[in-house]
Design an enzyme around this catalytic site. Structure first.
Site, PDB file in Angstrom:
ATOM      1  N   GLU A 186      16.872 -60.425  41.144  1.00 27.84           N
ATOM      2  CA  GLU A 186      15.973 -60.838  42.230  1.00 27.84           C
ATOM      3  C   GLU A 186      14.524 -60.897  41.766  1.00 27.84           C
ATOM      4  OE1 GLU A 186      17.245 -62.132  44.720  1.00 27.84           O
ATOM      5  OE2 GLU A 186      19.288 -61.365  44.522  1.00 27.84           O
ATOM      6  N   GLU A 338      16.611 -57.064  10.917  1.00 24.29           N
ATOM      7  CA  GLU A 338      16.904 -57.012   9.490  1.00 24.29           C
ATOM      8  C   GLU A 338      18.181 -56.266   9.126  1.00 24.29           C
ATOM      9  OE1 GLU A 338      12.666 -57.987  10.009  1.00 24.29           O
ATOM     10  OE2 GLU A 338      13.966 -56.443  10.904  1.00 24.29           O
ATOM     11  N   ASP A 365      35.868 -52.585   6.072  1.00 31.10           N
ATOM     12  CA  ASP A 365      34.854 -53.489   6.613  1.00 31.10           C
ATOM     13  C   ASP A 365      34.726 -54.765   5.793  1.00 31.10           C
ATOM     14  OD1 ASP A 365      34.091 -51.498   8.563  1.00 31.10           O
ATOM     15  OD2 ASP A 365      33.098 -50.447   6.918  1.00 31.10           O
ATOM     16  N   GLU A 392      23.456 -67.448  -1.820  1.00 28.14           N
ATOM     17  CA  GLU A 392      23.453 -66.200  -1.064  1.00 28.14           C
ATOM     18  C   GLU A 392      23.262 -64.974  -1.947  1.00 28.14           C
ATOM     19  OE1 GLU A 392      26.302 -68.018   2.447  1.00 28.14           O
ATOM     20  OE2 GLU A 392      27.127 -66.547   1.043  1.00 28.14           O
ATOM     21  N   ASP A 459      24.803 -74.370 -17.860  1.00 27.43           N
ATOM     22  CA  ASP A 459      23.598 -74.404 -18.692  1.00 27.43           C
ATOM     23  C   ASP A 459      23.374 -73.100 -19.430  1.00 27.43           C
ATOM     24  OD1 ASP A 459      22.863 -72.721 -16.664  1.00 27.43           O
ATOM     25  OD2 ASP A 459      21.028 -73.790 -16.119  1.00 27.43           O
TER      26      ASP A 459
END
EC number: 3.4.24.40
Length: 479
Positions: A186, A338, A365, A392, A459
């Site tokens: 409300e 974070e 996990d 990543e 490389d």
């Protein structure tokens, strides 16, 4: 030099779990959801603001100041409501807010000012506040009602709450119950937020079928009438006490984002330092329903006290499954959190694009850090560290697996495109020789530090690297 190579096996179950949850609760696009169009957060915010009603800041002010007060007697509207609103004929008996109601109303007001540039000032008892609160006993207005700011001054800022012998939800509002949710809802109206769809209590018999868009549920907006189960979430009887994902976006469009709120290092969940009841878990049976608004610092979602299998996603606008509930924790648009701490179940933790600290805790996990140089603790149990792109954990900014246990934990590279679609085969060597797919596993017994480096480009330099506290063997790497 080892000539052993690991053949392509396809994407693993762990990678699939990460990928599925990254796309869980996805929004927007052209497809219908439950027969309704799906709205993004921004589209939903615009819909909630469709009446274009708001208070105006004083000239030169960056913050809107509104006073509030608790009525001690019926005002003119209560005494003759039909003079102002033709479809309300009698509000029954007036009663003033109890001490409990007043305290909870102040917490609801605070939850709005936390996210936007509104400063609420206590004007005491009476009708002198910009916002006023009172109870009524007739059922004509539903469980509660309030007025948007675009009404005449005689109505502006008023909110009313039903209390009678057959309806008591507003008597004892508290964190997580329907009474507190009603207060926050409300107050949202008095500030300029509408229901996400064109419906009102007391006007026909509206249902979720009347929603304008799919995400018009209590998983996304405290302004919604419809249960979160309609969009796949489940709060197991708990309600939001504060603005949710779409409400935060909407109110910030009106009055701006409050960039002074929680600028330090803030913990949400267990060990919370937020000084907000809805952000704080106090026991393993706590039912958390919240959306994080945080203006800075190094912040943490701490769900270490829960034993259920949880899915925690640190990306902005993402929803997490926490403490046995589904989709009950979200992170508002523009917010960076974070760190995340899992509990004693088998949890799935997903990082964002900054350097995250993820701690799985006990249980088997799955940890996915995403971009950034992440610090990852699997904790007790057989844990899997998942990667979906070589960026990543680059050689320039590698992740660190802080407690890797060979033979128990896994490094899962099965989602990397070079293996899935490029047909690359991993070959372990002692030194790079300019061939794509060569990998070096190293370990220093004195420091108990190891590493994995892979040359994907051919490389003779590492494109992908992971640091470990602990030693990994070829059998620990999943491709």
């Amino acid at each position: 030099m080892s000539s052993n190579s690991l053949a392509l096996k396809g994407r693993s179950d762990a990678y699939t779990q990460v990928d599925n949850f990254l796309h869980a609760y996805a929004r927007g696009g052209d497809e219908l959801v439950n027969g309704h169009p799906s709205y993004t957060v921004d589209q939903a915010a615009e819909q909630i603001l469709r009446e274009q009603a708001s208070w105006q800041k004083a000239p030169g002010d960056s913050v809107l100041t509104l006073s509030y007060s608790f009525l001690t007697k019926p005002n003119d509207f209560f005494n003759t409501p039909w003079k102002y609103v033709s479809d309300i004929y009698s509000l029954g008996k007036f009663s003033a807010f109890s001490a409990q109601q007043q305290a909870q109303a102040k917490l609801s007001l605070q939850s709005w000012s936390d996210v936007t540039n509104i400063h609420f000032v206590d004007a005491g008892q009476g009708d002198q506040g910009d916002l006023t609160f009172g109870n009524f006993s007739s059922s004509v207005g539903g469980a509660a009602f309030a007025f948007l700011p675009d009404v005449p001054d005689a109505l502006k800022g008023q909110s009313w709450y039903l209390i009678n012998s057959s309806y008591s939800a507003n008597v004892n509002p508290a964190n997580g119950n329907y009474g507190r949710q009603t207060l926050t809802h409300e107050i949202g109206h008095t500030l300029g937020l509408s229901h996400p769809g064109d419906y009102n209590a007391g006007e026909g018999d509206p249902t979720y079928a009347d929603a304008t868009y799919a995400e018009d549920t209590r998983a996304y907006s405290v302004m919604s009438y419809w249960e979160e189960q309609n969009t796949g979430q489940d709060f197991k009887g708990a309600y939001s006490s504060a603005p949710l994902l779409d409400d935060i976006a909407a109110i910030q469009k009106l009055y701006g984002a409050n960039l002074t709120t929680r600028t330090g290092d803030t913990v949400y969940g267990f060990n919370s330092n937020t000084e907000r009841d809805f952000y704080s878990a106090t026991s393993s049976s706590s039912k958390l329903v919240f959306s994080v608004w945080d203006a800075g610092g190094n912040d943490t979602l701490d769900f270490s006290g829960f034993s259920q299998n949880q899915k925690i996603n640190l990306n902005e606008k993402a929803l997490s499954d926490v403490g046995g509930l589904k989709g009950n924790v979200s992170i508002a648009a523009g917010v960076t959190v974070e760190n995340a701490i899992g509990g004693s179940g088998s949890d799935l933790l997903i990082g964002n694009d900054v350097a995250n600290v993820l701690k799985g805790g006990a249980g088997n996990d799955i940890l996915y850090g995403g971009l950034g140089a992440d610090q990852l603790w699997g904790g007790a149990g057989a844990d899997t560290f998942v990667y979906g792109d070589i960026a990543e954990s680059s050689a320039a900014a590698p992740d660190t697996l802080r407690d890797f246990v060979s033979g128990q934990d896994k490094i899962d590279l099965s989602g990397l495109d070079a293996f899935v679609n490029g047909g690359l085969v991993l070959q372990y060597v002692d030194a790079f020789a300019g061939k794509a797919g060569q990998a070096i596993l190293s370990y220093d017994a004195a420091s108990k530090a190891g590493s994995l480096a892979i040359d994907f480009s051919g490389d003779a330099h590492a494109d992908f690297a992971i640091n470990l506290i602990g030693q990994a063997t070829q059998a620990d790497i999943v491709v």
